[in-house]
Design a protein around this motif. Structure first.
Motif, short mmCIF file in Angstrom:
data_model
loop_
_atom_site.label_atom_id
_atom_site.label_comp_id
_atom_site.label_asym_id
_atom_site.label_seq_id
_atom_site.Cartn_x
_atom_site.Cartn_y
_atom_site.Cartn_z
N GLU A 102 8.13 -0.18 3.42
CA GLU A 102 8.11 1.27 3.63
C GLU A 102 7.94 2.02 2.32
OE1 GLU A 102 7.81 4.55 5.99
OE2 GLU A 102 7.93 2.45 6.64
N ARG A 103 8.37 1.45 1.20
CA ARG A 103 8.21 2.16 -0.07
C ARG A 103 6.76 2.20 -0.50
NH1 ARG A 103 9.78 0.28 -5.77
NH2 ARG A 103 8.75 -1.72 -6.08
N TRP A 104 5.88 1.43 0.16
CA TRP A 104 4.44 1.56 -0.07
C TRP A 104 3.88 2.77 0.69
CZ3 TRP A 104 2.23 -4.09 0.71
CH2 TRP A 104 2.91 -4.98 -0.16
N ALA A 105 4.58 3.18 1.72
CA ALA A 105 4.12 4.30 2.55
C ALA A 105 4.72 5.63 2.12
CB ALA A 105 4.44 4.02 4.02
N GLU A 106 5.98 5.63 1.70
CA GLU A 106 6.69 6.87 1.45
C GLU A 106 6.04 7.78 0.39
OE1 GLU A 106 9.24 8.46 3.03
OE2 GLU A 106 8.73 6.95 4.52
N PRO A 107 5.51 7.25 -0.73
CA PRO A 107 4.89 8.16 -1.71
C PRO A 107 3.70 8.92 -1.12
CG PRO A 107 5.30 6.01 -2.70
CD PRO A 107 5.53 5.86 -1.23
N SER A 164 -4.73 -5.68 0.49
CA SER A 164 -5.65 -4.75 -0.18
C SER A 164 -6.99 -5.41 -0.49
CB SER A 164 -5.02 -4.21 -1.46
OG SER A 164 -4.67 -5.27 -2.34
N GLY A 165 -7.25 -6.55 0.13
CA GLY A 165 -8.49 -7.28 -0.12
C GLY A 165 -9.62 -6.85 0.80
N THR A 166 -10.74 -7.55 0.66
CA THR A 166 -11.92 -7.31 1.48
C THR A 166 -12.48 -8.67 1.90
OG1 THR A 166 -13.62 -7.42 -0.25
CG2 THR A 166 -12.43 -5.32 -0.01
N SER A 167 -13.60 -8.64 2.57
CA SER A 167 -14.24 -9.89 2.97
C SER A 167 -14.90 -10.62 1.81
CB SER A 167 -15.30 -9.62 4.05
OG SER A 167 -16.31 -8.76 3.52
N ILE A 226 2.88 -1.47 -4.96
CA ILE A 226 2.32 -2.68 -4.36
C ILE A 226 2.10 -3.74 -5.44
CG2 ILE A 226 0.26 -3.65 -3.24
CD1 ILE A 226 0.08 -1.01 -1.65
N THR A 227 1.52 -3.33 -6.57
CA THR A 227 1.27 -4.27 -7.66
C THR A 227 2.57 -4.85 -8.20
OG1 THR A 227 -0.76 -3.13 -8.32
CG2 THR A 227 0.26 -4.56 -9.96
#
Length: 389
Positions: A212-217, A71-74, A247-248
């Protein structure tokens, strides 16, 4: 005599201060007119953001590439403006006089394809939320599945556009470690040193299903509409917030988590009404909601899939691909990591050692588990400095 005193004064007083002066950086854009993914699909007008710290030397031999986490950036170090509330995520180790010394190295970091933070004005990325030049509409789920290898190939194209053909080191945490390892395996003649923080050379079935539990919601949110929600009043915000909350938590360790979030025993209303959410869950969702304002649900799904599919070399035999790495290697797992466990780093290290690479491993201490790779990275700063020097 007075001139000599002035020189001594500058060397011993002002130069140390300048070495740790605030680092101000600028986000820049790189574009590829036509990019072919590992799966053979073509993406037009790919754009990614990048930033750099330090100065490139004459023979371009001092380049360190930083590859960012899920979930980061440059934005790995410094600030865009002196008034910014916080610097980049690894500012504790990147900068003048720090472990990754920008007085010595030219440090480059790039936003990945399908960067989660597509709504952040300081992020430049191409993904499902981008406009498809062929249709004039957002890609949505017509955007091709992308892999860690695709992220690496975009980075390579950028570096080559700058005449940079070799890396002094490639360093990354978590999903960034996947990219760093892939770099060292795919282009062993181009990478001298590899640091894989809170990472692994492979994702097994158990870990992939956990992701997958990060995607299912998101997919369960009725407003997701099979990814076709762009421009509509109803957005899959609730699903995205829940995903980010998970995720957190998954990136945390109970030791730190239980100190930050309220204990269930204190939830009087939860004892009386089944409809009342636990205060700890409410707190977690509040933090997630703030992050959701900058992120996109489809982008999270694509990053989840890229992570689920990860194994070095993207082949059926990841140990064989890992054996191609000739770079001096350091694994930095976090002691309490329950997401990408120290055992996964240790297994990757041992596989590399069996191939003849004297890969090293040092654990990052702390109470936050996976997050210690960001929050407590300074605790292994001297090991990083020694390894690079």
């Amino acid at each position: 005599m007075r001139l000599w005193l002035v020189v001594v004064y500058c060397c011993f007083f002002w130069l140390p201060l300048l070495a740790h002066a605030e680092l101000l950086v600028k986000k820049q854009q790189f574009e590829i007119k036509e990019f072919q993914t590992q799966s053979g699909k073509t993406i037009q007008d790919v754009k990614v953001g990048w930033e750099a710290y330090g100065q490139l030397n004459a023979d371009k031999s001092n380049v360190i590439l930083i590859t960012h986490y899920f979930s980061g950036t440059s934005h790995a170090a410094g600030k865009y403006q002196s008034t910014d509330t916080a610097p980049g995520y690894w500012d504790a180790i990147i900068g003048p006089g720090k472990a990754i010394d920008t007085n010595k190295f030219y440090v480059v970091s790039m936003d990945t394809l399908v960067n989660a933070n597509v709504k952040d004005p300081n992020v430049i990325t191409t993904g499902p939320a981008s406009i498809n030049p062929a249709t004039g509409q957002p890609y949505g789920l017509s955007f091709p599945v992308v892999t860690i290898t695709d992220f690496v190939e975009v980075q390579k194209a950028f570096l080559e556009s700058k005449g940079i053909n070799n890396l002094y080191a490639v360093i990354g945490p978590s999903m960034g470690s996947f990219q760093a390892i892939e770099w060292a395996s795919r282009y062993p003649d181009k990478v001298q040193r590899l640091i894989a923080a809170i990472g692994t050379a492979y994702i097994d079935s158990w870990s992939a299903v956990r992701l997958e539990r990060w995607a299912e919601p998101i997919k369960a949110d009725p407003n997701w509409q099979q990814g076709n929600y762009y421009g509509k009043a109803a957005q899959p915000t609730a699903g995205l917030v829940t995903a980010l909350a998970y995720i957190t938590q998954d990136a945390s360790n109970p030791e730190g988590f239980n100190q930050k979030y309220q204990a269930p025993a204190l939830d009087q209303k939860a004892h009386l009404d089944i409809r009342t959410d636990l205060t700890a869950w409410q707190q977690l969702r509040q933090t997630a909601a703030a992050r959701a304002a900058l992120q996109d649900a489809n982008h999270i799904l694509y990053l989840v899939r890229a992570s689920q599919l990860w194994r070095v070399g993207m082949s059926d035999n990841w140990p064989q691909a890992l054996a191609k790495i000739s770079a001096k290697t350091l694994f930095l797992p976090a002691s309490g990591d329950l997401l990408l466990t120290p055992e996964m780093s240790r297994n990757s290290q041992q596989q590399l050692q069996q191939a003849g690479n004297q890969a090293q491993l040092t654990e990052i201490p702390g109470q936050w588990g996976h997050l210690d790779g960001l929050l407590n990275i300074a605790s292994v700063g001297e090991q990083i400095r020694t390894f690079l020097n």
